[in-house]
Design an enzyme around this catalytic site. Structure first.
Site, short mmCIF file in Angstrom:
data_model
loop_
_atom_site.label_atom_id
_atom_site.label_comp_id
_atom_site.label_asym_id
_atom_site.label_seq_id
_atom_site.Cartn_x
_atom_site.Cartn_y
_atom_site.Cartn_z
N LYS A 174 0.84 -1.20 0.00
CA LYS A 174 0.00 0.00 0.00
C LYS A 174 0.88 1.25 0.00
O LYS A 174 1.74 1.42 0.87
CB LYS A 174 -0.88 -0.01 1.26
CG LYS A 174 -1.54 1.32 1.63
CD LYS A 174 -2.92 1.45 1.04
CE LYS A 174 -3.67 2.69 1.51
NZ LYS A 174 -4.12 2.62 2.91
N ASP A 307 -13.10 1.04 4.11
CA ASP A 307 -12.23 1.74 5.07
C ASP A 307 -12.72 1.51 6.50
O ASP A 307 -12.60 2.38 7.36
CB ASP A 307 -12.15 3.25 4.76
CG ASP A 307 -10.74 3.81 4.96
OD1 ASP A 307 -9.88 3.09 5.51
OD2 ASP A 307 -10.51 4.97 4.57
ZN LIG Z 1 -7.87 3.25 4.71
#
Ligand SMILES: [Zn+2]
Length: 404
Positions: A174, A307
């Site tokens: 990421k 999220d």
């Molecule tokens: Zn996130």
């Protein structure tokens, strides 16, 4: 052996739903067809599905086990005792599974806690979804989420940071390509890691056989990340026409995380979210509604991601993202595909997961009612009456099934 009989099957491929019987053997789907055509094997446990819908287990491509959905969950993670964070992460994994999500991608944890939690899930010590981990999010010095991420200085250091995550057990990498909502002093619209740094990082990830996700709200950072070759843009809030063209030509996925921004807009102020985060959420919230619809209409590949763990966006209510996707312009069937087949494709697991087909892993959920008529019913964990993972019932009343 397990059989689900008489449920409406929404198989994740976009095909027209129909009543069917599904047979599960050795953790996999061995047969699926109209009730009359399937012989129920002797000794099988039968779940009666009348009035219910059977779907592939949902897949959430963007969660954070370490974050507890409190009003300032990213900063409070920094201050929490890491052992407490680990305990919280265990409860979050369980809640996620019970909410009908059988696979997740954790795109940033503190101290590699999510990797440890995943090891415990894989060893059968605790319940939880199949989990892919990014380890620490890789950012520039002072970049978004720096206080729990891996700060880097230049291309060589980005490469080293990738190697460190792979060494720690990361399945995916990421990168932070723009500022973020929950980091004071960063602007979501501003680019962070450069095109050169992202390109070097993506190349190193590719050498290790890892896919790459990039956090990006602003268009410039998003374009840098797509040009660098990332597989998904996380958030994508301020995308413009040029970005859409790039998404389409590169086949990059968008993981919209509507729930993160919209929960902040809806509950941030009264819920005690810091003022800077409320202001940034509100500024992005209206734009997101427009850019999401634009991306859907243009045919950008979309994979579901919440999220979860960000403020007021709790683990276990992940399917609220599907409700928002529909509110913002997708059809219920498109939202289901984004959370099943498309998400599996982004994760590289489409041959194993994401659809109900003979030969696939038996990760399935049985829900009350029909989510194509009312997508919001999916977000209530109580409506998810059975969760089947690898052919095993991990949620559901054993008493309501019968043994043949
Ligand atoms: Zn996130």
């Amino acid at each position: 052996m397990l059989v689900v009989r008489g449920a409406l099957v929404v198989d994740g491929t976009g095909a027209r739903p129909g009543l069917a019987t599904v047979v599960i053997e050795d953790g996999r789907i061995s047969a699926i067809g109209p009730d009359a055509r399937i012989t129920i094997p002797k000794g099988a446990t039968v779940i009666e599905g009348d009035g219910h819908t059977l779907l592939p287990g949902l897949i959430d491509c963007h969660i954070h086990y370490c974050l507890d959905a409190g009003p300032d969950s990213l900063r409070s993670l920094e201050q929490d005792d890491p052992t407490v964070t680990a305990v919280k992460a265990v409860t979050h994994a369980r809640a996620t599974l019970e909410g009908g999500v059988t696979t997740v991608r954790d795109v940033g944890s503190r101290d590699h806690i999510s990797i440890s939690v995943t090891r415990a899930i894989r060893a059968g010590i605790i319940p939880g979804p199949r989990t892919l981990n990014a380890g620490l999010a890789i950012c520039m010095t002072g970049g978004h989420a720096w206080f729990i991420g891996r700060q880097t200085d230049g291309m060589d250091d980005v490469v080293k940071a990738v190697q460190e995550q792979v060494r720690a057990g990361a399945d995916v990498i990421k990168f932070i390509a723009t500022g973020g909502v929950l980091t004071p002093g960063t602007s979501p619209g501003a680019a962070q890691l450069t095109l050169e740094e992202l390109t070097a990082g993506v190349a190193e990830a590719a050498r290790a056989g890892r896919r790459v996700a990039a956090h990006a709200h602003g268009a410039e950072g998003m374009k840098n990340a797509i040009r660098a070759g990332v597989h998904s843009i996380e958030h994508g809030t301020l995308l413009d026409d040029e970005a859409i063209e790039l998404f389409l030509t590169h086949g990059t996925f968008l993981v919209p995380t509507l729930s993160a921004i919209q929960s902040g807009c809806e509950m941030g102020k009264q819920g005690g979210m810091p003022d800077y985060a409320v202001q940034k959420s509100v500024a992005l919230g209206g734009e997101q509604k427009k850019t999401f619809l634009k991306a859907v209409k243009a045919g950008v590949r979309i994979a579901m991601g919440t999220d979860a763990g960000t403020p007021f966006n709790p683990h276990g209510r992940n399917a609220q993202e599907l409700r928002r996707m529909v509110e913002f312009g997708m059809t219920p069937m498109q939202a289901v595909e984004a959370a099943t087949h498309s998400a599996a494709t982004l994760l590289g697991l489409e041959n194993e997961l994401g659809t109900i087909e003979a030969g696939k892993q038996a990760d399935l959920i049985l829900v009350n009612g029909n989510p194509l008529d009312d997508i919001a019913l999916l977000q209530e964990p109580k409506n998810v009456v059975y969760v089947i993972q690898g052919g095993r019932i991990v949620k559901g009343e054993a008493g309501s099934s019968t043994r043949r």
